[in-house]
Scaffold this motif. Structure first.
Motif, PDB file in Angstrom:
ATOM      1  N   ARG A   1       0.866  -1.179   0.000  1.00  0.00           N
ATOM      2  CA  ARG A   1       0.000   0.000   0.000  1.00  0.00           C
ATOM      3  C   ARG A   1       0.899   1.224   0.000  1.00  0.00           C
ATOM      4  NH1 ARG A   1      -3.568   2.186   4.831  1.00  0.00           N
ATOM      5  NH2 ARG A   1      -4.811   3.737   3.743  1.00  0.00           N
ATOM      6  N   SER A   2       0.793   2.003  -1.055  1.00  0.00           N
ATOM      7  CA  SER A   2       1.688   3.156  -1.244  1.00  0.00           C
ATOM      8  C   SER A   2       3.144   2.725  -1.172  1.00  0.00           C
ATOM      9  CB  SER A   2       1.390   4.239  -0.195  1.00  0.00           C
ATOM     10  OG  SER A   2       0.047   4.661  -0.288  1.00  0.00           O
ATOM     11  N   GLY A   3       3.436   1.527  -1.710  1.00  0.00           N
ATOM     12  CA  GLY A   3       4.802   1.025  -1.759  1.00  0.00           C
ATOM     13  C   GLY A   3       5.273   0.326  -0.507  1.00  0.00           C
ATOM     14  N   GLU A   4       4.484   0.334   0.579  1.00  0.00           N
ATOM     15  CA  GLU A   4       4.868  -0.297   1.842  1.00  0.00           C
ATOM     16  C   GLU A   4       4.209  -1.666   1.978  1.00  0.00           C
ATOM     17  OE1 GLU A   4       7.006   0.968   4.036  1.00  0.00           O
ATOM     18  OE2 GLU A   4       7.330   2.766   2.819  1.00  0.00           O
ATOM     19  N   ASP A   5       4.983  -2.626   2.513  1.00  0.00           N
ATOM     20  CA  ASP A   5       4.442  -3.968   2.718  1.00  0.00           C
ATOM     21  C   ASP A   5       3.297  -3.941   3.723  1.00  0.00           C
ATOM     22  OD1 ASP A   5       6.224  -5.060   0.974  1.00  0.00           O
ATOM     23  OD2 ASP A   5       7.605  -5.813   2.497  1.00  0.00           O
ATOM     24  N   ARG A   6       2.218  -4.662   3.420  1.00  0.00           N
ATOM     25  CA  ARG A   6       1.076  -4.780   4.319  1.00  0.00           C
ATOM     26  C   ARG A   6       0.581  -6.224   4.308  1.00  0.00           C
ATOM     27  NH1 ARG A   6       2.777  -0.615   5.631  1.00  0.00           N
ATOM     28  NH2 ARG A   6       1.726   1.419   5.826  1.00  0.00           N
TER      29      ARG A   6
ATOM     30  N   ARG B   1       7.259 -11.866 -10.644  1.00  0.00           N
ATOM     31  CA  ARG B   1       7.469 -13.117  -9.917  1.00  0.00           C
ATOM     32  C   ARG B   1       7.565 -12.809  -8.427  1.00  0.00           C
ATOM     33  NH1 ARG B   1       7.242 -17.756 -13.036  1.00  0.00           N
ATOM     34  NH2 ARG B   1       8.600 -18.723 -11.481  1.00  0.00           N
ATOM     35  N   VAL B   2       7.160 -13.783  -7.601  1.00  0.00           N
ATOM     36  CA  VAL B   2       7.226 -13.583  -6.159  1.00  0.00           C
ATOM     37  C   VAL B   2       7.570 -14.896  -5.476  1.00  0.00           C
ATOM     38  CG1 VAL B   2       4.750 -14.016  -5.832  1.00  0.00           C
ATOM     39  CG2 VAL B   2       5.997 -12.681  -4.147  1.00  0.00           C
ATOM     40  N   ASP B   3       8.402 -14.824  -4.434  1.00  0.00           N
ATOM     41  CA  ASP B   3       8.696 -15.962  -3.571  1.00  0.00           C
ATOM     42  C   ASP B   3       7.879 -15.762  -2.296  1.00  0.00           C
ATOM     43  OD1 ASP B   3       9.701 -17.865  -1.841  1.00  0.00           O
ATOM     44  OD2 ASP B   3      11.784 -17.578  -2.429  1.00  0.00           O
ATOM     45  N   LEU B   4       6.676 -16.349  -2.256  1.00  0.00           N
ATOM     46  CA  LEU B   4       5.770 -16.108  -1.131  1.00  0.00           C
ATOM     47  C   LEU B   4       6.358 -16.599   0.182  1.00  0.00           C
ATOM     48  CD1 LEU B   4       2.059 -16.770  -2.178  1.00  0.00           C
ATOM     49  CD2 LEU B   4       3.157 -14.622  -1.548  1.00  0.00           C
TER      50      LEU B   4
ATOM     51  N   GLN C   1       8.280 -15.057   5.490  1.00  0.00           N
ATOM     52  CA  GLN C   1       9.312 -15.110   6.526  1.00  0.00           C
ATOM     53  C   GLN C   1       9.799 -13.712   6.884  1.00  0.00           C
ATOM     54  OE1 GLN C   1      10.231 -17.653   8.315  1.00  0.00           O
ATOM     55  NE2 GLN C   1       8.980 -19.141   7.203  1.00  0.00           N
ATOM     56  N   GLU C   2       9.995 -12.870   5.879  1.00  0.00           N
ATOM     57  CA  GLU C   2      10.472 -11.507   6.136  1.00  0.00           C
ATOM     58  C   GLU C   2       9.448 -10.714   6.929  1.00  0.00           C
ATOM     59  OE1 GLU C   2      11.267 -10.046   2.248  1.00  0.00           O
ATOM     60  OE2 GLU C   2      13.274 -10.971   2.116  1.00  0.00           O
ATOM     61  N   ARG C   3       8.186 -10.848   6.587  1.00  0.00           N
ATOM     62  CA  ARG C   3       7.143 -10.114   7.319  1.00  0.00           C
ATOM     63  C   ARG C   3       6.987 -10.650   8.730  1.00  0.00           C
ATOM     64  NH1 ARG C   3       2.676  -8.037   3.015  1.00  0.00           N
ATOM     65  NH2 ARG C   3       4.105  -7.778   1.263  1.00  0.00           N
ATOM     66  N   SER C   4       7.129 -11.954   8.904  1.00  0.00           N
ATOM     67  CA  SER C   4       7.049 -12.543  10.244  1.00  0.00           C
ATOM     68  C   SER C   4       8.175 -12.023  11.126  1.00  0.00           C
ATOM     69  CB  SER C   4       7.110 -14.070  10.160  1.00  0.00           C
ATOM     70  OG  SER C   4       6.018 -14.582   9.445  1.00  0.00           O
ATOM     71  N   THR C   5       9.374 -11.912  10.541  1.00  0.00           N
ATOM     72  CA  THR C   5      10.515 -11.409  11.299  1.00  0.00           C
ATOM     73  C   THR C   5      10.290  -9.961  11.726  1.00  0.00           C
ATOM     74  OG1 THR C   5      12.030 -12.879  10.121  1.00  0.00           O
ATOM     75  CG2 THR C   5      12.998 -10.970  11.234  1.00  0.00           C
ATOM     76  N   ARG C   6       9.790  -9.134  10.820  1.00  0.00           N
ATOM     77  CA  ARG C   6       9.524  -7.740  11.157  1.00  0.00           C
ATOM     78  C   ARG C   6       8.428  -7.628  12.212  1.00  0.00           C
ATOM     79  NH1 ARG C   6      10.128  -6.848   5.487  1.00  0.00           N
ATOM     80  NH2 ARG C   6       7.858  -6.774   5.229  1.00  0.00           N
TER      81      ARG C   6
END
Length: 324
Positions: free
Chosen positions: A194-199, A221-224, A229-234
């Protein structure tokens, strides 16, 4: 929609031999009046379906009748690919498609294998609705209309407008660029920007959704798995998280681990219990998780958590100490 239902009705009759209007209505999730109209439509189209009267009557097909199906539709194929289990399909709103697809899969089997497969399926139960203690497992309902809009936007690569109810906030409309969908522990999540930020949005909190005409701003392409994992860490690194030192009975270790965000340290204690350092999302989460373990766990630090658990236990003891 009706064409798929008519095919499912024929397949149900082929596999069960005879079914009442009420039984067909339950399987197809429609009214008995709709079933009767569908039976009339099949007869008019030349499908040899007939009614048997009496206590054990119902509808059946003439012996030897076989359908010639063109194959799975896209939703049914998707349901088989991503579901893996009934609960996986429900998380993305694909439960009815999975049921329809499985009817076609069974019907496609050679006749000599069909009865064997049906018998084997009756002896397997995956993810029942309750556990051994008769506790109903929490299911998050995602309206079919919402799930359909979200799926279309994700696969078509278009922007999505969602009416989202965040925790403790008034629902608001947001325009997002959908990236993909994730299901974990029977909960579905929409990964987007959203507006370039991960949500990350929980599907059960999306009250309404609308696919927009404009293309989504996202990579081809995307590696879900990596994105999750990256969002979980944040998520674990931010917010009002608290760290707790706790002693726990080994028999309840998995219950503690299942509710905590992370286990930072673990070692055996002198009496056979485990001493663990774990993190929780916030104060309320920590208090709730330790309370669930009753006398099988003891919070050692921080002191505010010990005080909160003691105060709660004191109130319970006072309440039940008085005559009813």
């Amino acid at each position: 929609m009706r064409a798929d239902r008519l095919v499912s009705l024929v397949l149900l009759l082929r596999q069960h031999g005879r079914l009442s209007a009420n039984a067909l209505a339950r399987e197809l999730e429609v009214s008995t009046r709709t079933v009767l109209r569908d039976i009339e439509a099949l007869s008019a189209a030349g499908v040899p379906v007939y009614a048997e009267r009496g206590r054990h009557g119902g509808f059946a097909l003439l012996p030897g009748f076989r359908t010639e199906l063109t194959g799975l539709n896209p939703d049914e194929a998707l349901a088989l690919l991503v579901a893996g289990s009934r609960r996986g399909a429900q998380a993305f709103g694909l439960g009815s498609s999975l049921a329809s697809a499985m009817l076609k899969v069974v019907d496609a089997l050679p006749e000599s294998y069909r009865d064997t497969a049906a018998g084997a399926a009756e002896r397997l139960l995956i993810d029942p609705e309750t556990d051994l203690l008769s506790r109903r497992l929490a299911d998050e309902e995602v309206p079919d209309a919402v799930a359909a809009e979200v799926l279309r936007a994700v696969f078509a690569g278009r922007r999505l407008e969602i009416h989202y109810a965040a925790v403790d906030q008034t629902p608001k409309w947001r325009t997002v660029d959908p990236i993909g969908l994730v299901t974990i522990r029977d909960r579905g999540y929409l990964l987007a920007t959203r507006s370039g930020e991960d949500r990350t949005y929980r599907l059960s909190r999306i009250l309404a959704a609308k696919e927009l005409a404009e293309p989504a701003q996202r990579p081809d392409r995307v590696d879900l798995d990596r994105a999750w994992q990256e969002r979980s860490t944040r998520f674990r690194a931010g917010g009002d998280q608290v760290t707790v030192l706790v002693r726990v009975n080994p028999v309840r270790r998995e219950d503690l681990v299942g509710t905590a965000l992370a286990v930072l340290a673990e070692e055996g204690d002198s009496d056979g219990w485990l001493r663990m350092e774990v993190t929780f999302q916030d104060h309320r989460h920590a208090e709730w998780a330790l309370w669930q373990l009753s006398t099988n766990a003891e919070a050692l630090t921080p002191q505010w958590l010990r005080d909160a658990l003691r105060d709660r236990a004191t109130k319970i003891a006072t309440r039940y100490g008085a005559p009813s």
